[in-house]
Motif scaffolding. Structure first.
Motif, short mmCIF file in Angstrom:
data_model
loop_
_atom_site.label_atom_id
_atom_site.label_comp_id
_atom_site.label_asym_id
_atom_site.label_seq_id
_atom_site.Cartn_x
_atom_site.Cartn_y
_atom_site.Cartn_z
N PHE A 134 0.80 -1.21 0.00
CA PHE A 134 0.00 0.00 0.00
C PHE A 134 0.84 1.27 0.00
O PHE A 134 0.34 2.33 -0.29
CB PHE A 134 -0.96 0.00 1.20
N HIS A 135 2.13 1.17 0.35
CA HIS A 135 2.97 2.35 0.39
C HIS A 135 4.08 2.31 -0.66
O HIS A 135 4.63 3.33 -1.04
CB HIS A 135 3.58 2.52 1.79
N GLY A 136 4.41 1.09 -1.11
CA GLY A 136 5.43 0.97 -2.15
C GLY A 136 6.81 1.38 -1.66
O GLY A 136 7.03 1.66 -0.50
N LEU A 137 7.74 1.38 -2.60
CA LEU A 137 9.09 1.84 -2.31
C LEU A 137 9.16 3.30 -2.71
O LEU A 137 9.37 3.64 -3.87
CB LEU A 137 10.11 1.00 -3.10
N THR A 138 8.95 4.18 -1.72
CA THR A 138 8.83 5.61 -2.02
C THR A 138 10.07 6.40 -1.64
O THR A 138 10.24 7.53 -2.08
CB THR A 138 7.62 6.21 -1.29
N ASP A 139 10.95 5.85 -0.80
CA ASP A 139 12.17 6.54 -0.41
C ASP A 139 13.07 6.66 -1.64
O ASP A 139 13.59 5.66 -2.14
CB ASP A 139 12.87 5.76 0.71
N ILE A 140 13.24 7.90 -2.14
CA ILE A 140 13.97 8.11 -3.39
C ILE A 140 15.40 7.58 -3.29
O ILE A 140 15.90 6.90 -4.19
CB ILE A 140 13.99 9.60 -3.77
N ASP A 141 16.08 7.88 -2.19
CA ASP A 141 17.46 7.45 -2.03
C ASP A 141 17.56 5.93 -2.04
O ASP A 141 18.43 5.35 -2.68
CB ASP A 141 18.03 8.01 -0.71
N LYS A 142 16.62 5.26 -1.34
CA LYS A 142 16.64 3.80 -1.30
C LYS A 142 16.33 3.22 -2.67
O LYS A 142 16.87 2.18 -3.06
CB LYS A 142 15.64 3.29 -0.27
N ARG A 143 15.46 3.90 -3.42
CA ARG A 143 15.14 3.41 -4.76
C ARG A 143 16.39 3.40 -5.64
O ARG A 143 16.60 2.47 -6.41
CB ARG A 143 14.07 4.30 -5.40
N TYR A 144 17.23 4.45 -5.53
CA TYR A 144 18.45 4.48 -6.33
C TYR A 144 19.48 3.48 -5.82
O TYR A 144 20.21 2.88 -6.62
CB TYR A 144 19.04 5.89 -6.31
N ARG A 145 19.57 3.31 -4.52
CA ARG A 145 20.57 2.40 -3.96
C ARG A 145 20.21 0.94 -4.22
O ARG A 145 21.08 0.10 -4.39
CB ARG A 145 20.71 2.63 -2.44
N GLN A 146 18.93 0.64 -4.18
CA GLN A 146 18.48 -0.74 -4.39
C GLN A 146 17.58 -0.77 -5.62
O GLN A 146 16.38 -1.03 -5.55
CB GLN A 146 17.74 -1.25 -3.15
N ARG A 147 18.18 -0.48 -6.76
CA ARG A 147 17.41 -0.38 -8.00
C ARG A 147 16.69 -1.68 -8.30
O ARG A 147 15.59 -1.68 -8.87
CB ARG A 147 18.33 0.00 -9.15
N TYR A 148 17.28 -2.81 -7.93
CA TYR A 148 16.66 -4.10 -8.19
C TYR A 148 15.31 -4.20 -7.47
O TYR A 148 14.34 -4.74 -8.02
CB TYR A 148 17.59 -5.24 -7.76
N VAL A 149 15.22 -3.66 -6.25
CA VAL A 149 13.94 -3.66 -5.53
C VAL A 149 13.00 -2.63 -6.16
O VAL A 149 11.80 -2.86 -6.30
CB VAL A 149 14.15 -3.35 -4.04
N ASP A 150 13.56 -1.50 -6.56
CA ASP A 150 12.76 -0.45 -7.20
C ASP A 150 12.06 -1.00 -8.45
O ASP A 150 10.87 -0.73 -8.67
CB ASP A 150 13.69 0.72 -7.59
N MET A 151 12.76 -1.79 -9.24
CA MET A 151 12.17 -2.32 -10.46
C MET A 151 11.11 -3.38 -10.17
O MET A 151 10.14 -3.52 -10.91
CB MET A 151 13.27 -2.89 -11.37
N ILE A 152 11.30 -4.13 -9.08
CA ILE A 152 10.27 -5.10 -8.69
C ILE A 152 9.02 -4.39 -8.20
O ILE A 152 7.89 -4.71 -8.59
CB ILE A 152 10.80 -6.04 -7.58
N ALA A 153 9.22 -3.38 -7.34
CA ALA A 153 8.08 -2.69 -6.73
C ALA A 153 7.40 -1.73 -7.69
O ALA A 153 6.20 -1.48 -7.59
CB ALA A 153 8.55 -1.93 -5.49
N ASN A 154 8.16 -1.17 -8.64
CA ASN A 154 7.64 -0.17 -9.57
C ASN A 154 7.99 -0.60 -11.00
O ASN A 154 9.02 -0.19 -11.53
CB ASN A 154 8.24 1.21 -9.27
N PRO A 155 7.14 -1.42 -11.61
CA PRO A 155 7.47 -1.96 -12.95
C PRO A 155 7.73 -0.88 -13.99
O PRO A 155 8.47 -1.11 -14.95
CB PRO A 155 6.22 -2.78 -13.31
N GLU A 156 7.15 0.32 -13.80
CA GLU A 156 7.35 1.37 -14.79
C GLU A 156 8.80 1.84 -14.81
O GLU A 156 9.27 2.40 -15.81
CB GLU A 156 6.43 2.57 -14.50
N VAL A 157 9.55 1.60 -13.72
CA VAL A 157 10.97 1.95 -13.67
C VAL A 157 11.74 1.07 -14.66
O VAL A 157 12.59 1.56 -15.41
CB VAL A 157 11.52 1.81 -12.24
N ALA A 158 11.45 -0.21 -14.64
CA ALA A 158 12.12 -1.12 -15.59
C ALA A 158 11.80 -0.72 -17.02
O ALA A 158 12.64 -0.86 -17.92
CB ALA A 158 11.69 -2.56 -15.32
N ASP A 159 10.60 -0.19 -17.24
CA ASP A 159 10.21 0.22 -18.59
C ASP A 159 11.09 1.36 -19.09
O ASP A 159 11.38 1.44 -20.29
CB ASP A 159 8.74 0.66 -18.58
#
Length: 589
Positions: free
Chosen positions: A208-233
């Protein structure tokens, strides 16, 4: 599957009689609640407890470690049952998208149970629900999602309990079965067999909250792409853009070459390099700040059209537009001038836009950008006069007087940094460029070629061919391409006169060393401010490049185009970090 045990399902069908369990929430999937046949989702934010499995949605360190400990035990349980949780292989027959396309016209409630409609898929589990004797898992691969439809009565022994207790969101599963579209319209694989291919030990971000921490999204891009498929796009579009760039330049006869990343002299641009040391050679080396000088050596050697797509490294600031390592394409064409490169720039950008969007009108951060050719072409002098009302050709040659005029006319509202930058300009050419960057650059939203830059800031560009006329005195044949207020490309009619080139580069080194000496004189050896730091690195002359020019380089034009910024434009990305899979970041504390 060879070497891989699977759980088999029996052939009987059982309809669920009641809602029993909602478990394993912890993904970015939109599947929240469904009716018992696995059809369309209803929208509810109610969190329901799981009876048999602790929720794996917490992201706190203690909960994360607790989930990991539980899942490690599940690894042991799987192995104790003869099921290897880290498989070697899975034979897939289709991707999720292929199934969605093939069975697009399958009617609601229809089931295809023949051997010809038996399929095998694999991917990550991103959502799951259980309703009595029925369980639904949402499986995602790189092409999309599809539902797994699992019935208890078709499972042997206690395998349905194994499904509920040993399979978590985040696990990578392989599944085989027939095709069914539920009464509510959800295309599903009616599972005959499945296997855990990779057991996930760590929980995915909260559903319900997703991976919203911007810094963590960049540091753990693999999780970012799993949680936010549009990133992989974005990265798939980036690959498409790079592919289209190659197709465009190679269709015009350019040959791709590779030049060294480790260089003895960091030449080709005025930028702070990264310095390293080679132990065997016993010498300092620099990470390249441009591919320019080696590509020009290729022209000297007889190549007439060369390019390189490569990583560039600059030891400078970080911002939404700047990353210490970034990607460019640089290209050089013999017997052409900078007008040629304008045409190539238009061709590259428009073809990439069509490849990604299928059209030439795109939206970037709320601004409609029109990429239809031809693009505006205007001189820096004219643009500055158009925006500020100041005609630099009438300011004369007195630098101090020119600065006074500029500050009097434009100083109101300028911040301290911009005023300091204007006051620090060492020449009229630098002053013109500074006024352009402050007042004009942000306004260049639609594609614009800015022409004829001052020689003081263009040490590798040819003097303007009309330099004998006063209006072109001290100018070069250089352009920069601006879109959305940022530079996208930089190009010259290349300087081929070896004596002129040596004099300019030597002057550049002198100016830098002067700043360096001043920086040393105002520091006590222990404390250095940022401005002084910028001048503390050493600039060296690339004598071998100058020697190459003395053998003779044909008249030529060259261009560097920032691929990261082009991807930003074509994917509507606000920051360069959004289009670099693994950007350089500060150390996390």
């Amino acid at each position: 599957m060879e070497g891989l045990k699977v759980w088999r399902l029996s052939s009987s069908i059982s309809r669920p009689s009641s809602f029993r369990q909602l478990f394993g929430l912890g993904s970015s999937s939109c599947l929240i609640l469904r009716c018992s046949d696995g059809g369309a989702a209803t929208t509810s934010n109610t969190r329901l407890p799981s009876r048999n499995l602790r929720s794996s949605t917490s992201t706190s360190t203690s909960d994360r470690e607790a989930v990991r400990a539980i899942r490690l035990k599940k690894v042991e349980q799987l192995r104790s049952k003869g099921l290897e949780p880290y498989a070697y292989k899975w034979d897939r027959s289709h991707s999720a998208r292929e199934l969605q396309e093939i069975y697009e016209n399958l009617n609601n409630g229809e089931e295809l149970d023949s051997e010809s409609h038996h399929v095998s898929i694999a991917g990550r589990i991103v959502a799951r629900r259980a309703f009595g004797k029925l369980a639904f898992l949402t499986l995602r691969d790189q092409t999309g999602t599809i539902q797994l439809y699992c019935e208890k009565e078709r499972l042997l022994n206690d395998q349905f309990e194994h499904l509920k207790t040993l399979v978590d969101i985040g696990d990578i599963l392989g599944a085989s079965g027939s095709i069914k579209r539920t009464e509510k319209g959800e295309l599903s694989v009616k599972v005959d067999s499945f296997a855990v291919l990779t057991k996930s030990l760590l929980p995915l971000p909260d559903k319900f909250h997703g991976l919203t921490d911007i810094d963590k999204r960049y540091r753990q891009r693999y999780v970012d792409m799993i949680a936010n498929p549009e990133v992989a796009d974005i990265f798939r579009k980036r690959a498409k853009i790079v592919r289209e760039i190659r197709k465009t330049v190679e269709s015009q006869g350019f040959v791709e070459v590779e030049t060294p990343v480790l260089q003895g002299a960091a030449g080709g641009a005025e930028a702070r390099p990264f310095l390293t040391y080679h132990n065997s050679l016993g010498r300092d080396l620099y990470l390249r700040i441009a591919t320019e000088l080696h590509l020009k050596r290729m022209l000297v050697g007889g190549f007439e059209k060369v390019y390189e797509i490569g990583r560039i490294f600059r030891n400078e600031g970080i911002s939404t537009r700047h990353n210490p390592e970034f990607t460019t394409i640089e290209m050089y064409e013999a017997y052409s001038d900078y007008q040629t490169m304008m045409n190539i720039a238009e061709e590259i950008v428009t073809r990439c836009a069509l490849a990604v969007h299928g059209k030439l009108t795109i939206d970037y951060q709320g601004v409609e950008i029109h990429l239809e050719r031809p693009w505006r072409r205007e001189t820096m002098h004219n643009l500055v006069e158009e925006v500020t009302g100041i005609d630099f050709t009438e300011l004369g040659n007195d630098l101090k007087v020119a600065k006074d005029v500029i500050l009097k006319a434009l100083g109101v509202g300028l911040d301290i940094k911009d005023k300091f930058s204007i006051e620090s300009c060492p020449s009229l050419g630098h002053l013109l460029n500074e006024v352009f960057e402050i007042f004009v650059e942000p306004k260049l939203l639609q594609p614009t070629f800015v022409l004829d830059y001052p020689m003081e800031i263009s040490p590798l560009a040819k003097p303007h061919r009309s330099s004998l006329e006063n209006r072109h005195a001290g100018l070069t044949e250089r352009f920069e391409l601006f879109i959305c207020g940022r530079e996208l490309a930089n190009a010259f009619s290349e300087l081929t006169d070896p004596l002129d080139q040596r004099a300019r580069l030597e002057e550049q080194v002198r100016q830098h060393n002067k700043k360096r000496a001043e920086a040393v004189s105002v520091t006590d050896g222990t404390e250095k401010n940022n401005k002084n730091e910028e001048s503390m690195y050493e600039v060296t002359l690339d004598d071998d490049f100058l020697t190459a020019l003395e053998y003779g380089m044909p008249p030529a034009s060259g261009m560097g185009l920032g691929i990261d910024r082009l991807v930003m434009l074509l994917t509507d990305s606000a920051s360069i970090r959004d289009v670099i899979a693994f950007p350089v970041l500060r150390i996390s504390h």
